[in-house]
Design a protein around this motif. Structure first.
Motif, PDB file in Angstrom:
ATOM      1  N   TYR A  80       2.499  -4.523  12.100  1.00  0.00           N
ATOM      2  CA  TYR A  80       2.909  -5.340  13.238  1.00  0.00           C
ATOM      3  C   TYR A  80       4.386  -5.142  13.571  1.00  0.00           C
ATOM      4  O   TYR A  80       4.807  -5.420  14.686  1.00  0.00           O
ATOM      5  CB  TYR A  80       2.637  -6.817  12.972  1.00  0.00           C
ATOM      6  CG  TYR A  80       1.177  -7.206  12.971  1.00  0.00           C
ATOM      7  CD1 TYR A  80       0.178  -6.349  13.417  1.00  0.00           C
ATOM      8  CD2 TYR A  80       0.786  -8.448  12.518  1.00  0.00           C
ATOM      9  CE1 TYR A  80      -1.150  -6.718  13.414  1.00  0.00           C
ATOM     10  CE2 TYR A  80      -0.549  -8.837  12.517  1.00  0.00           C
ATOM     11  CZ  TYR A  80      -1.504  -7.961  12.970  1.00  0.00           C
ATOM     12  OH  TYR A  80      -2.812  -8.342  12.968  1.00  0.00           O
ATOM     13  N   ALA A  81       5.163  -4.663  12.627  1.00  0.00           N
ATOM     14  CA  ALA A  81       6.585  -4.425  12.864  1.00  0.00           C
ATOM     15  C   ALA A  81       6.807  -3.228  13.781  1.00  0.00           C
ATOM     16  O   ALA A  81       7.881  -3.063  14.352  1.00  0.00           O
ATOM     17  CB  ALA A  81       7.309  -4.198  11.541  1.00  0.00           C
ATOM     18  N   ALA A  82       5.791  -2.394  13.958  1.00  0.00           N
ATOM     19  CA  ALA A  82       5.921  -1.186  14.770  1.00  0.00           C
ATOM     20  C   ALA A  82       5.930  -1.480  16.264  1.00  0.00           C
ATOM     21  O   ALA A  82       6.295  -0.631  17.056  1.00  0.00           O
ATOM     22  CB  ALA A  82       4.789  -0.214  14.443  1.00  0.00           C
ATOM     23  N   SER A  83       5.534  -2.673  16.658  1.00  0.00           N
ATOM     24  CA  SER A  83       5.427  -2.995  18.070  1.00  0.00           C
ATOM     25  C   SER A  83       6.184  -4.268  18.398  1.00  0.00           C
ATOM     26  O   SER A  83       6.073  -5.268  17.695  1.00  0.00           O
ATOM     27  CB  SER A  83       3.952  -3.175  18.443  1.00  0.00           C
ATOM     28  OG  SER A  83       3.832  -3.653  19.764  1.00  0.00           O
ATOM     29  N   ASN A 141       0.850  -1.179   0.000  1.00  0.00           N
ATOM     30  CA  ASN A 141       0.000   0.000   0.000  1.00  0.00           C
ATOM     31  C   ASN A 141       0.897   1.243   0.000  1.00  0.00           C
ATOM     32  O   ASN A 141       1.531   1.546   1.005  1.00  0.00           O
ATOM     33  CB  ASN A 141      -0.914   0.004   1.232  1.00  0.00           C
ATOM     34  CG  ASN A 141      -1.868   1.175   1.248  1.00  0.00           C
ATOM     35  OD1 ASN A 141      -1.702   2.141   0.524  1.00  0.00           O
ATOM     36  ND2 ASN A 141      -2.879   1.085   2.081  1.00  0.00           N
ATOM     37  N   PRO A 142       0.953   1.982  -1.119  1.00  0.00           N
ATOM     38  CA  PRO A 142       1.838   3.144  -1.185  1.00  0.00           C
ATOM     39  C   PRO A 142       1.423   4.280  -0.249  1.00  0.00           C
ATOM     40  O   PRO A 142       2.227   5.154   0.070  1.00  0.00           O
ATOM     41  CB  PRO A 142       1.750   3.584  -2.655  1.00  0.00           C
ATOM     42  CG  PRO A 142       0.449   3.039  -3.132  1.00  0.00           C
ATOM     43  CD  PRO A 142       0.196   1.782  -2.350  1.00  0.00           C
ATOM     44  N   GLY A 143       0.185   4.266   0.230  1.00  0.00           N
ATOM     45  CA  GLY A 143      -0.285   5.310   1.127  1.00  0.00           C
ATOM     46  C   GLY A 143       0.022   5.055   2.587  1.00  0.00           C
ATOM     47  O   GLY A 143      -0.213   5.907   3.440  1.00  0.00           O
ATOM     48  N   LEU A 144       0.551   3.885   2.896  1.00  0.00           N
ATOM     49  CA  LEU A 144       0.852   3.524   4.283  1.00  0.00           C
ATOM     50  C   LEU A 144       2.357   3.427   4.457  1.00  0.00           C
ATOM     51  O   LEU A 144       2.980   2.422   4.123  1.00  0.00           O
ATOM     52  CB  LEU A 144       0.177   2.196   4.648  1.00  0.00           C
ATOM     53  CG  LEU A 144       0.389   1.690   6.074  1.00  0.00           C
ATOM     54  CD1 LEU A 144      -0.106   2.702   7.097  1.00  0.00           C
ATOM     55  CD2 LEU A 144      -0.326   0.354   6.265  1.00  0.00           C
ATOM     56  N   SER A 145       2.949   4.482   4.980  1.00  0.00           N
ATOM     57  CA  SER A 145       4.401   4.522   5.161  1.00  0.00           C
ATOM     58  C   SER A 145       4.776   4.149   6.589  1.00  0.00           C
ATOM     59  O   SER A 145       3.933   4.128   7.487  1.00  0.00           O
ATOM     60  CB  SER A 145       4.912   5.938   4.868  1.00  0.00           C
ATOM     61  OG  SER A 145       4.411   6.834   5.861  1.00  0.00           O
ATOM     62  N   ASN A 167       4.247   3.739  12.378  1.00  0.00           N
ATOM     63  CA  ASN A 167       5.072   3.785  13.591  1.00  0.00           C
ATOM     64  C   ASN A 167       4.617   4.852  14.581  1.00  0.00           C
ATOM     65  O   ASN A 167       5.213   5.005  15.642  1.00  0.00           O
ATOM     66  CB  ASN A 167       6.544   4.003  13.241  1.00  0.00           C
ATOM     67  CG  ASN A 167       7.200   2.738  12.762  1.00  0.00           C
ATOM     68  OD1 ASN A 167       7.094   1.707  13.409  1.00  0.00           O
ATOM     69  ND2 ASN A 167       7.860   2.807  11.628  1.00  0.00           N
ATOM     70  N   ASP A 168       3.594   5.608  14.228  1.00  0.00           N
ATOM     71  CA  ASP A 168       3.083   6.683  15.079  1.00  0.00           C
ATOM     72  C   ASP A 168       1.584   6.460  15.272  1.00  0.00           C
ATOM     73  O   ASP A 168       0.801   6.613  14.336  1.00  0.00           O
ATOM     74  CB  ASP A 168       3.358   8.025  14.401  1.00  0.00           C
ATOM     75  CG  ASP A 168       2.909   9.222  15.205  1.00  0.00           C
ATOM     76  OD1 ASP A 168       1.818   9.182  15.805  1.00  0.00           O
ATOM     77  OD2 ASP A 168       3.652  10.224  15.211  1.00  0.00           O
ATOM     78  N   THR A 169       1.190   6.092  16.475  1.00  0.00           N
ATOM     79  CA  THR A 169      -0.205   5.739  16.742  1.00  0.00           C
ATOM     80  C   THR A 169      -1.168   6.856  16.362  1.00  0.00           C
ATOM     81  O   THR A 169      -2.219   6.601  15.761  1.00  0.00           O
ATOM     82  CB  THR A 169      -0.389   5.365  18.228  1.00  0.00           C
ATOM     83  OG1 THR A 169       0.489   4.292  18.536  1.00  0.00           O
ATOM     84  CG2 THR A 169      -1.821   4.948  18.518  1.00  0.00           C
TER      85      THR A 169
END
Length: 95
Positions: free
Chosen positions: A79-82, A38-42, A47-49
């Motif tokens: 899931y990689a953010a947490s 998804n190009p809109g989800l960076s 990584n920022d809630t």
């Protein structure tokens, strides 16, 4: 033909089932892509809630939806953010 053990168990306990999402029957649902494709989800967003919440709410508003539903079996980069999803040798990324 006799029902399988799983079907029998589900039938026996069906009165104890509850909706996963408390939505009325006329709730508007939209699919949401939570993968790296998804190009809109960076990474700055997931990584920022707070930014992620704004992003999801904007997606809901754009699609006039009440709830967003991600795909089953998709590799979710969020899931990689947490570290909550890091289960030892193989971190959980697949939904």
């Amino acid at each position: 033909m006799e029902a399988s053990p799983v079907v029998s168990l589900l039938q026996k306990h069906h009165a104890q089932f509850y909706p996963v999402v408390p939505a009325a029957g006329n709730a508007a649902l939209v699919e949401i892509d939570l993968t790296a494709h998804n190009p809109g989800l960076s990474s700055a967003i997931y990584n920022d809630t707070d930014r992620f919440s704004v992003w999801v709410n904007a997606w809901l508003q754009k699609n006039a939806a009440d709830f967003a539903v991600g795909g089953y079996g998709e590799l979710r980069v969020i899931y990689a953010a947490s570290t909550h999803f890091d289960a030892g040798v193989e971190p959980r990324r697949l939904h």
